[in-house]
Motif scaffolding. Structure first.
Motif, PDB file in Angstrom:
ATOM      1  N   HIS A   1     -32.500  70.397-101.928  1.00 10.32           N
ATOM      2  CA  HIS A   1     -31.699  71.549-101.519  1.00 10.32           C
ATOM      3  C   HIS A   1     -30.421  71.567-102.354  1.00 10.32           C
ATOM      4  CE1 HIS A   1     -34.185  71.982 -97.892  1.00 10.32           C
ATOM      5  NE2 HIS A   1     -34.002  70.696 -97.664  1.00 10.32           N
ATOM      6  N   THR A   2     -29.889  72.758-102.598  1.00  7.13           N
ATOM      7  CA  THR A   2     -28.565  72.825-103.206  1.00  7.13           C
ATOM      8  C   THR A   2     -27.605  72.031-102.333  1.00  7.13           C
ATOM      9  OG1 THR A   2     -28.976  74.988-104.174  1.00  7.13           O
ATOM     10  CG2 THR A   2     -26.674  74.350-103.890  1.00  7.13           C
ATOM     11  N   PHE A   3     -26.853  71.116-102.952  1.00 20.03           N
ATOM     12  CA  PHE A   3     -25.979  70.213-102.204  1.00 20.03           C
ATOM     13  C   PHE A   3     -24.546  70.709-102.310  1.00 20.03           C
ATOM     14  CE2 PHE A   3     -23.658  66.211-101.404  1.00 20.03           C
ATOM     15  CZ  PHE A   3     -24.277  65.822-100.234  1.00 20.03           C
ATOM     16  N   THR A   4     -23.947  70.985-101.160  1.00 26.88           N
ATOM     17  CA  THR A   4     -22.603  71.545-101.122  1.00 26.88           C
ATOM     18  C   THR A   4     -21.684  70.670-100.293  1.00 26.88           C
ATOM     19  OG1 THR A   4     -23.454  73.798-101.342  1.00 26.88           O
ATOM     20  CG2 THR A   4     -21.218  73.566-100.494  1.00 26.88           C
ATOM     21  N   ILE A   5     -20.509  70.350-100.883  1.00 30.57           N
ATOM     22  CA  ILE A   5     -19.426  69.719-100.137  1.00 30.57           C
ATOM     23  C   ILE A   5     -18.232  70.658-100.206  1.00 30.57           C
ATOM     24  CG2 ILE A   5     -20.316  67.421-100.591  1.00 30.57           C
ATOM     25  CD1 ILE A   5     -18.150  67.056-102.713  1.00 30.57           C
ATOM     26  N   SER A   6     -17.082  70.215 -99.731  1.00 26.96           N
ATOM     27  CA  SER A   6     -15.951  71.136 -99.592  1.00 26.96           C
ATOM     28  C   SER A   6     -15.469  71.714-100.914  1.00 26.96           C
ATOM     29  CB  SER A   6     -14.780  70.429 -98.897  1.00 26.96           C
ATOM     30  OG  SER A   6     -14.313  69.334 -99.667  1.00 26.96           O
ATOM     31  N   ARG A   7     -15.783  71.041-102.056  1.00 24.90           N
ATOM     32  CA  ARG A   7     -15.213  71.504-103.318  1.00 24.90           C
ATOM     33  C   ARG A   7     -16.228  71.905-104.381  1.00 24.90           C
ATOM     34  NH1 ARG A   7     -13.799  65.879-103.022  1.00 24.90           N
ATOM     35  NH2 ARG A   7     -15.276  64.635-104.248  1.00 24.90           N
ATOM     36  N   VAL A   8     -17.536  71.682-104.157  1.00 29.76           N
ATOM     37  CA  VAL A   8     -18.504  71.937-105.228  1.00 29.76           C
ATOM     38  C   VAL A   8     -19.919  72.056-104.663  1.00 29.76           C
ATOM     39  CG1 VAL A   8     -19.010  69.503-105.705  1.00 29.76           C
ATOM     40  CG2 VAL A   8     -19.197  71.183-107.557  1.00 29.76           C
ATOM     41  N   SER A   9     -20.778  72.770-105.404  1.00 27.58           N
ATOM     42  CA  SER A   9     -22.209  72.845-105.091  1.00 27.58           C
ATOM     43  C   SER A   9     -22.997  72.513-106.347  1.00 27.58           C
ATOM     44  CB  SER A   9     -22.604  74.249-104.618  1.00 27.58           C
ATOM     45  OG  SER A   9     -21.976  74.588-103.405  1.00 27.58           O
ATOM     46  N   TYR A  10     -24.165  71.875-106.176  1.00 27.99           N
ATOM     47  CA  TYR A  10     -25.017  71.597-107.335  1.00 27.99           C
ATOM     48  C   TYR A  10     -26.460  71.398-106.891  1.00 27.99           C
ATOM     49  CZ  TYR A  10     -24.216  66.691-105.912  1.00 27.99           C
ATOM     50  OH  TYR A  10     -24.127  65.518-105.203  1.00 27.99           O
ATOM     51  N   LYS A  11     -27.385  71.641-107.813  1.00 34.43           N
ATOM     52  CA  LYS A  11     -28.824  71.498-107.554  1.00 34.43           C
ATOM     53  C   LYS A  11     -29.455  70.429-108.456  1.00 34.43           C
ATOM     54  CE  LYS A  11     -32.648  72.599-105.457  1.00 34.43           C
ATOM     55  NZ  LYS A  11     -33.437  73.806-105.595  1.00 34.43           N
ATOM     56  N   THR A  12     -28.730  70.057-109.522  1.00 37.58           N
ATOM     57  CA  THR A  12     -29.213  69.054-110.469  1.00 37.58           C
ATOM     58  C   THR A  12     -28.138  68.007-110.700  1.00 37.58           C
ATOM     59  OG1 THR A  12     -30.580  70.697-111.601  1.00 37.58           O
ATOM     60  CG2 THR A  12     -30.116  68.667-112.799  1.00 37.58           C
ATOM     61  N   GLN A  13     -28.536  66.738-110.764  1.00 38.41           N
ATOM     62  CA  GLN A  13     -27.592  65.648-110.991  1.00 38.41           C
ATOM     63  C   GLN A  13     -27.974  64.863-112.245  1.00 38.41           C
ATOM     64  OE1 GLN A  13     -24.560  64.335-109.328  1.00 38.41           O
ATOM     65  NE2 GLN A  13     -24.720  63.566-111.416  1.00 38.41           N
ATOM     66  N   PRO A  14     -27.209  64.976-113.338  1.00 41.26           N
ATOM     67  CA  PRO A  14     -27.471  64.155-114.523  1.00 41.26           C
ATOM     68  C   PRO A  14     -27.091  62.695-114.257  1.00 41.26           C
ATOM     69  CG  PRO A  14     -26.208  66.131-115.079  1.00 41.26           C
ATOM     70  CD  PRO A  14     -26.168  65.984-113.597  1.00 41.26           C
ATOM     71  N   ILE A  15     -27.934  61.768-114.720  1.00 42.46           N
ATOM     72  CA  ILE A  15     -27.666  60.341-114.552  1.00 42.46           C
ATOM     73  C   ILE A  15     -27.913  59.605-115.865  1.00 42.46           C
ATOM     74  CG2 ILE A  15     -28.262  60.347-112.096  1.00 42.46           C
ATOM     75  CD1 ILE A  15     -30.911  58.889-112.965  1.00 42.46           C
ATOM     76  N   LEU A  16     -27.341  58.410-115.956  1.00 41.47           N
ATOM     77  CA  LEU A  16     -27.538  57.539-117.102  1.00 41.47           C
ATOM     78  C   LEU A  16     -28.038  56.189-116.598  1.00 41.47           C
ATOM     79  CD1 LEU A  16     -27.130  56.783-120.132  1.00 41.47           C
ATOM     80  CD2 LEU A  16     -24.774  56.165-119.529  1.00 41.47           C
ATOM     81  N   ILE A  17     -29.128  55.703-117.182  1.00 31.18           N
ATOM     82  CA  ILE A  17     -29.692  54.403-116.838  1.00 31.18           C
ATOM     83  C   ILE A  17     -29.452  53.434-117.993  1.00 31.18           C
ATOM     84  CG2 ILE A  17     -31.789  53.110-116.273  1.00 31.18           C
ATOM     85  CD1 ILE A  17     -30.940  55.022-114.061  1.00 31.18           C
ATOM     86  N   VAL A  18     -28.906  52.262-117.673  1.00 29.99           N
ATOM     87  CA  VAL A  18     -28.737  51.187-118.642  1.00 29.99           C
ATOM     88  C   VAL A  18     -29.802  50.127-118.377  1.00 29.99           C
ATOM     89  CG1 VAL A  18     -27.246  49.316-119.447  1.00 29.99           C
ATOM     90  CG2 VAL A  18     -26.261  51.552-118.890  1.00 29.99           C
TER      91      VAL A  18
END
Length: 343
Positions: free
Chosen positions: A20-37
């Motif tokens: 689901h689109t994730f919303t908190i008090s200051r931002v909304s997003y549907k995709t989360q970029p990550i980095l794996i080491v």
């Protein structure tokens, strides 16, 4: 332990897709970029994860670039304990704690695997009384928040607030479950709002409030700390180790994020310091894959509360490791953090 020779560093980027689109008090997003080491040496691999974050001005590209600059250092390490490795890496990456987190967690994972132990075993922790994780309900219409909650029955919910309908939201959610509620306003309230809301929310079965005020409102934090009928847990006000002492007598507990503080190694020190000051201990997550969530799991014996539901919020997990069922964490059979990549 023999010297590490030619530690290989592999950096991978992924985009996690949220259910689901994730919303908190200051931002909304549907995709989360990550980095794996991934760190490879002596027949073992260790994995660490970090996330991009607009609030803390971190991008996957900037973190990857910062890590690439210190690859010669990583390849040259020999015999360091995780603590020794972290201090050396911190001198090089101290301006980028998010990147340091992925590196530190990967090294802790690798180190424990080489020792033939799970991390919690290496640290001498007992997992007999681990806390359960909550499940987060992001801000949405009241109807959709109810739907998100009822689609996954859970013993503890963290509810994101910071709207003009906050009490109405929790009132309606309470009609559909007897679960424990935790509230996270993500800096979205004022002092009067916090004190007033706390009274109503306590009647609705709320356990504590997380970061109701802006991070640097220390006078406000102190007033709320003294007057609130519910405990207050710091999040945005507690980023790195030095912040724990600042939060004392301003919050009842601290929520430590591995990505913000620089990984498992400093998080353990922060937990110990909070306990010494008589504060409640909590570790939280960002929207992370099983790589990051599995690292958090090994800190559970030292925690009062935990928020490690990141994998439950995504549709394309990239790894196996710990599993979550009805709030209970089950460890992998693998050593270290127990992670294996599947993507």
């Amino acid at each position: 332990m023999p010297n590490i020779n030619n530690m290989k560093v592999i950096l991978r980027t992924f985009d996690l897709q949220l259910k689901h689109t994730f919303t908190i008090s200051r931002v909304s997003y549907k995709t989360q970029p990550i980095l794996i080491v991934e760190l490879q040496s002596d027949g073992y691999s260790g994995y660490g994860e970090t996330t991009s974050n607009t609030y803390y001005k971190n991008t996957v590209e900037s973190m990857k670039s910062n890590l690439e600059k210190i690859i010669p250092f990583i390849e040259s390490v020999a015999n360091e304990t995780p603590e020794e490795f972290w201090h050396k890496a911190h001198q090089l990456l101290g301006h980028d704690m998010f990147a340091l987190c992925a590196l530190d967690n990967a090294y802790n994972d690798w180190y424990a695997r080489k020792k033939g132990k799970k991390l919690y075993e290496l640290w001498g922790y007992s997992i007999d009384h681990n806390p359960k994780t909550d499940y987060t309900i992001g801000i949405d219409s009241i109807e959709k928040m109810v739907s998100k909650m009822t689609e996954l029955p859970w013993p503890i919910y963290k509810i994101k607030l910071g709207t003009k309908e906050d009490i109405a939201i929790v009132t309606e959610l309470r009609k559909h479950t007897d679960a424990i509620f935790r509230i996270d306003a993500n800096c979205g309230w004022t002092v009067p709002e916090t004190l007033t809301n706390a009274v109503a929310l306590k009647k609705l079965g709320v356990e504590f409030l997380e970061q109701p005020l802006k991070a640097n409102d220390w006078e406000g934090h102190k007033e709320v700390f003294k007057q609130s009928v519910l405990p207050i847990i710091a999040d945005e006000s507690c980023i790195i180790e030095e912040d724990v002492a600042k939060c004392h007598n301003h919050f009842h507990g601290v929520n430590i994020k591995l990505v913000k503080c620089g990984g498992l190694t400093p998080a353990r020190r922060m937990i110990a310091q909070a306990k010494k000051l008589g504060m409640k201990t909590m570790v939280g997550c960002m929207t992370e894959s099983t790589v990051g969530i599995s690292a958090i799991a090994h800190l559970l014996p030292e925690l009062d509360y935990v928020d490690m539901d990141g994998t439950l919020l995504i549709t394309n997990d990239i790894a196996t490791g710990i599993t979550l069922k009805n709030g209970i964490i089950q460890y992998s059979k693998e050593n270290g953090t127990g992670v294996s990549l599947i993507a």
